[in-house]
Design a protein around this motif. Structure first.
Motif, short mmCIF file in Angstrom:
data_model
loop_
_atom_site.label_atom_id
_atom_site.label_comp_id
_atom_site.label_asym_id
_atom_site.label_seq_id
_atom_site.Cartn_x
_atom_site.Cartn_y
_atom_site.Cartn_z
N SER A 12 14.93 -9.96 -3.51
CA SER A 12 13.80 -9.40 -2.77
C SER A 12 12.50 -10.02 -3.25
CB SER A 12 13.76 -7.88 -2.96
OG SER A 12 12.48 -7.36 -2.70
N ALA A 14 9.52 -9.00 -2.65
CA ALA A 14 8.61 -7.95 -3.10
C ALA A 14 8.98 -7.47 -4.51
CB ALA A 14 8.63 -6.79 -2.11
N GLN A 52 11.08 5.14 3.14
CA GLN A 52 11.12 3.85 3.83
C GLN A 52 12.44 3.13 3.60
OE1 GLN A 52 7.51 1.57 2.90
NE2 GLN A 52 7.47 0.93 5.03
N PHE A 54 13.02 0.95 1.19
CA PHE A 54 12.76 -0.43 0.77
C PHE A 54 12.79 -0.53 -0.75
CE2 PHE A 54 9.73 -1.37 4.62
CZ PHE A 54 10.81 -1.34 5.48
N GLN A 67 5.88 -0.02 -2.34
CA GLN A 67 5.10 -1.17 -1.88
C GLN A 67 4.63 -2.03 -3.06
OE1 GLN A 67 4.71 -2.35 1.16
NE2 GLN A 67 5.72 -0.65 2.21
N CYS A 104 1.54 -10.05 3.91
CA CYS A 104 1.45 -9.40 5.23
C CYS A 104 1.74 -10.35 6.39
CB CYS A 104 0.06 -8.80 5.44
SG CYS A 104 -0.30 -7.44 4.34
N HIS A 107 5.61 -13.28 4.62
CA HIS A 107 6.85 -12.69 4.13
C HIS A 107 7.55 -11.77 5.12
CE1 HIS A 107 8.78 -9.26 1.82
NE2 HIS A 107 9.65 -10.23 1.76
N PRO A 108 6.86 -10.85 5.82
CA PRO A 108 7.59 -9.92 6.68
C PRO A 108 8.41 -10.59 7.78
CG PRO A 108 5.36 -9.13 6.30
CD PRO A 108 5.42 -10.53 5.77
N ASN A 111 11.97 -11.68 6.06
CA ASN A 111 12.72 -10.83 5.14
C ASN A 111 14.08 -10.45 5.74
OD1 ASN A 111 12.32 -8.63 6.82
ND2 ASN A 111 10.82 -7.63 5.51
N VAL A 114 14.56 -8.45 9.17
CA VAL A 114 14.16 -9.22 10.35
C VAL A 114 15.22 -10.28 10.68
CG1 VAL A 114 12.47 -10.85 11.26
CG2 VAL A 114 11.70 -8.79 10.08
N GLN A 171 7.41 -16.53 -2.55
CA GLN A 171 7.45 -17.12 -1.21
C GLN A 171 7.85 -18.59 -1.26
OE1 GLN A 171 7.03 -15.15 1.70
NE2 GLN A 171 8.11 -16.98 2.40
#
Length: 213
Positions: A12, A14, A52, A54, A67, A104, A107-108, A111, A114, A171
């Motif tokens: 991950s 994040a 969430q 996550f 987060q 924002c 990355h989203p 991931n 997605v 990233q």
């Protein structure tokens, strides 16, 4: 004082960010792996503490924080040395903007959830999926390189690692994992190499924290 607990997944992005931040701060923590591939994040017991579903989530003495960027800001407030964002308001805004460009805007779109939707629900081929990944990473990196260039030093901002580098390194790992060409981003490649030479970054790498096979 009880060591913080990090609900974590080795690949991950994040979670990788938070591992770097904890290492930079010299914080000893306990990691609880959450197997995203097996859907552990969706199980009722985890959703009960993180609706969430996550990762990461940090439990610091009963304070549960979700987060990645919120966790890192919390760590900067509760363990201020070394600082991960500058004190000057304009400099701080610049560093946060660089971090958010990654967290924002890039990355989203690449991931796990997605990508699973693209190949599962939408039925896209692996080739099309990989084209999607390359497009959004490359577009985001082009903007990031231009935004960072005027004020970059050894790192994305100046000569000390900041929140921006904490976001960049995971990233870049993703880009290489998906074979995204990086020749057009020499600044980012140089800065990534500078950061990953530090043990705090190296120790957080997915290969160093992956569960046993």
């Amino acid at each position: 004082m009880t060591s913080p607990i990090l609900f974590d997944h080795y690949r991950s992005s994040a979670s990788y960010r938070v591992r770097i931040a904890l290492n930079l701060k010299g914080v000893e923590y306990r990691s609880i792996p959450v197997d995203l591939a097996a859907g552990a994040q969706k199980k009722p017991d985890y959703r009960a503490v993180n609706p969430q579903g996550f990762v990461p989530m940090l439990d610091d003495g009963g304070r549960r924080i979700t987060q990645s960027l919120a966790i890192i800001h919390y760590l900067d407030a509760t363990r201020p040395e070394p600082p991960l964002v500058p004190g000057d308001a304009a400099d701080r805004a610049h560093v946060v903007a660089l971090a958010l460009t990654i967290a924002c805007d890039i990355h989203p779109l690449n991931n796990l959830r997605v990508l699973k939707h693209l190949t599962g629900d939408l039925g896209l081929t692996e080739e099309t999926k990989n084209g999607w990944i390359a497009r959004w990473i490359s577009e985001g990196f082009a903007a990031l390189e231009a935004l960072a260039a005027p004020r970059a030093g050894r790192f994305l901002f100046g000569d000390s690692p900041t929140l921006a580098d904490i976001c960049l390194v995971p990233q870049m790992y993703n880009a290489r994992r998906f074979h995204v060409p990086l020749d057009s981003f020499p600044l980012l490649v140089r800065l990534d190499a500078e950061a990953t030479a530090l043990e705090a970054f190296a120790a957080a790498h997915p290969d160093r924290v992956a569960p046993p096979a």
